[in-house]
Design a protein around this motif. Structure first.
Motif, PDB file in Angstrom:
ATOM      1  N   ARG A  39       0.826  -1.210   0.000  1.00 27.90           N
ATOM      2  CA  ARG A  39       0.000   0.000   0.000  1.00 27.90           C
ATOM      3  C   ARG A  39       0.860   1.261   0.000  1.00 27.90           C
ATOM      4  NH1 ARG A  39      -4.051   0.275   4.549  1.00 27.90           N
ATOM      5  NH2 ARG A  39      -5.339   1.446   3.065  1.00 27.90           N
ATOM      6  N   ARG A  41       3.973   1.583  -1.077  1.00 26.58           N
ATOM      7  CA  ARG A  41       4.712   1.720  -2.340  1.00 26.58           C
ATOM      8  C   ARG A  41       3.788   2.119  -3.493  1.00 26.58           C
ATOM      9  NH1 ARG A  41       9.975   0.251  -2.597  1.00 26.58           N
ATOM     10  NH2 ARG A  41      10.866  -0.770  -0.761  1.00 26.58           N
ATOM     11  N   LEU A  42       2.543   1.682  -3.472  1.00 28.52           N
ATOM     12  CA  LEU A  42       1.600   2.098  -4.507  1.00 28.52           C
ATOM     13  C   LEU A  42       1.357   3.607  -4.438  1.00 28.52           C
ATOM     14  CD1 LEU A  42      -0.936  -0.854  -4.353  1.00 28.52           C
ATOM     15  CD2 LEU A  42       0.531  -0.262  -6.297  1.00 28.52           C
ATOM     16  N   ALA A  55      -4.409   3.407  -0.716  1.00 29.65           N
ATOM     17  CA  ALA A  55      -4.264   2.340  -1.702  1.00 29.65           C
ATOM     18  C   ALA A  55      -4.965   1.119  -1.130  1.00 29.65           C
ATOM     19  CB  ALA A  55      -2.795   2.043  -1.968  1.00 29.65           C
ATOM     20  N   GLY A 173       1.286   3.539 -13.283  1.00 30.27           N
ATOM     21  CA  GLY A 173       2.671   3.122 -13.149  1.00 30.27           C
ATOM     22  C   GLY A 173       3.557   3.574 -14.285  1.00 30.27           C
ATOM     23  N   ALA A 191      -1.878  -5.219 -10.675  1.00 27.32           N
ATOM     24  CA  ALA A 191      -0.453  -5.506 -10.483  1.00 27.32           C
ATOM     25  C   ALA A 191       0.228  -5.981 -11.753  1.00 27.32           C
ATOM     26  CB  ALA A 191      -0.294  -6.564  -9.392  1.00 27.32           C
ATOM     27  N   LEU A 195       3.143  -2.350 -13.624  1.00 25.19           N
ATOM     28  CA  LEU A 195       3.966  -2.584 -12.429  1.00 25.19           C
ATOM     29  C   LEU A 195       4.756  -3.889 -12.508  1.00 25.19           C
ATOM     30  CD1 LEU A 195       1.492  -1.382  -9.650  1.00 25.19           C
ATOM     31  CD2 LEU A 195       3.346  -0.100 -10.750  1.00 25.19           C
ATOM     32  N   ILE A 205      -6.679   3.320  -5.947  1.00 27.58           N
ATOM     33  CA  ILE A 205      -6.130   4.480  -5.263  1.00 27.58           C
ATOM     34  C   ILE A 205      -7.285   5.457  -5.105  1.00 27.58           C
ATOM     35  CG2 ILE A 205      -4.382   6.285  -5.272  1.00 27.58           C
ATOM     36  CD1 ILE A 205      -3.193   3.472  -5.286  1.00 27.58           C
ATOM     37  N   LEU A 251       7.252  -3.796  -7.033  1.00 23.05           N
ATOM     38  CA  LEU A 251       7.281  -2.387  -6.644  1.00 23.05           C
ATOM     39  C   LEU A 251       8.661  -1.972  -6.140  1.00 23.05           C
ATOM     40  CD1 LEU A 251       3.792  -2.163  -4.906  1.00 23.05           C
ATOM     41  CD2 LEU A 251       4.511  -0.869  -6.927  1.00 23.05           C
TER      42      LEU A 251
END
Length: 361
Positions: A39, A41-42, A55, A173, A191, A195, A205, A251
């Motif tokens: 979360r 890193r997102l 996130a 991303g 994902a 990413l 998000i 990530l």
């Protein structure tokens, strides 16, 4: 096999090895450490503040993340304007029908960009009782590779107090998203695209203030409940632990490689290499490059060559390409430059395409 389809992607060995980490119970602190890192890193991918944004992870496809966003964030008294210029815009409208969300559609040709003027007219033509509270749009419509004008749409929404819900499944991303625009309420993504993680983990998000108006029409996909429990280091259901392992490792790798800007530049260079090489072979882009995403581009099938013939010949050489969708399947094919690809891979692709074209004439 190198995947040139719009997700899943060819993984790095580092991410692939991350799937072999120890088995982990999702009720243990080690899992919540993993969830917290994903979360954080997102949000860091776009330098977002955790006090303003959340996130929210889920075990599901990118489509489910879009469904969770729509079914939760449009309040029961809300009304949604759906901007459509491809398969995924149409899918948003179908979700609205499924959940009985009050909505209207602004549709245009799959080969055309949405008209900001027509959308503004539609927004301004409503009465106080029928005004739109939200707009939904696909940022990168992979039906054709078109990158819709997110900035222009966000400005239309900001000027009218409309909240913008974004399908960023094939753009998050890599492509720019201006989260500072107050109209942006949420972006749904996954994902296993830009990413470079694996299928099975997706996320939204979301602006925390938008969650305060949550309608929570769904059960499994209730975004508000997921956000609340994840903030408490909890989870309502059993997540795909290995997919979360891979997302976190992807990530970490993403940040080490320079983040969004570096990924954009990498994709742009590879996409231009494909375009220039295809141009030399007489293969044309379907959408002008300045209107396309760097993530994926659509190309016109050369006369006399079917998609099946091209696909099968390239697959025999270790490449998986992607067909056009719907009525475009007979005239277009698509190439994505996501994943663990390098320039030498594209050179080999172009050489193989040249050989296929030589045999087809």
């Amino acid at each position: 096999m190198l995947l040139l389809n719009p997700g899943p992607v060819t993984l790095t060995e580092r991410v692939r090895r991350s799937l072999l980490q120890p088995d982990l119970c999702h009720r243990e602190s080690e899992f919540f450490d993993l969830q917290d890192e994903a979360r954080e890193r997102l949000l860091a991918a776009y330098a977002l503040e955790p006090a303003t944004w959340a996130a929210v992870l889920m075990t599901a496809s990118g489509t489910a993340a879009v469904e969770s966003m729509l079914s939760t964030l449009v309040p029961k008294t809300g009304r949604l304007l759906v901007v459509e210029n491809g398969v995924y815009g149409e899918r948003i409208a179908q979700m609205c029908v499924q959940y009985a969300i009050s909505h209207e559609r602004v549709s245009c040709s799959w080969m055309q960009a949405p008209s900001l003027g027509a959308i503004a007219t539609r927004l301004d033509g409503e009465t106080a009782d029928t005004r739109f509270t939200h707009m939904a749009v696909v940022h990168h419509e992979t039906t054709t590779g078109r990158l819709n004008d997110l900035q222009g749409l966000a400005e239309l929404c900001r000027a009218r107090g409309v909240s913008l819900l974004i399908d960023g499944v094939s753009s998050f991303g890599a492509e720019a998203i201006d989260f500072s625009n107050p109209s942006v309420a949420a972006v749904a993504a996954t994902a296993n695209k830009c990413l470079h993680g694996v299928p099975g983990a997706s996320f939204v998000i979301v602006r925390r203030s938008a969650l305060a108006l949550a309608a929570s029409r769904a059960y499994y996909l209730d975004l508000a409940r997921l956000a609340r429990l994840q903030d408490q280091r909890d989870t309502p259901f059993t997540p795909a632990v290995q997919a979360y392992y891979a997302l976190v490792e992807a990530l970490r790798e993403y940040a080490e490689q320079g983040g969004r800007q570096a990924r954009y530049q990498r994709y742009a260079a590879l996409a231009e290499q494909v375009r220039a090489g295809f141009a030399r072979l007489g293969i044309e882009t379907a959408v002008p490059c300045e209107e396309s995403s760097v993530v994926l581009r659509a190309y016109r099938l050369p006369p006399g060559l079917t998609y099946k013939a091209l696909h099968d010949a390239l697959k025999a050489e270790g490449f998986v390409i992607y067909a056009g969708q719907g009525d475009l399947s007979k005239t277009l094919f698509r190439i994505s430059t996501m994943g663990n690809l390098i320039s030498a891979d594209i050179e080999r692709l172009l050489k193989c395409c040249s050989q296929v074209l030589g045999k087809s004439h």
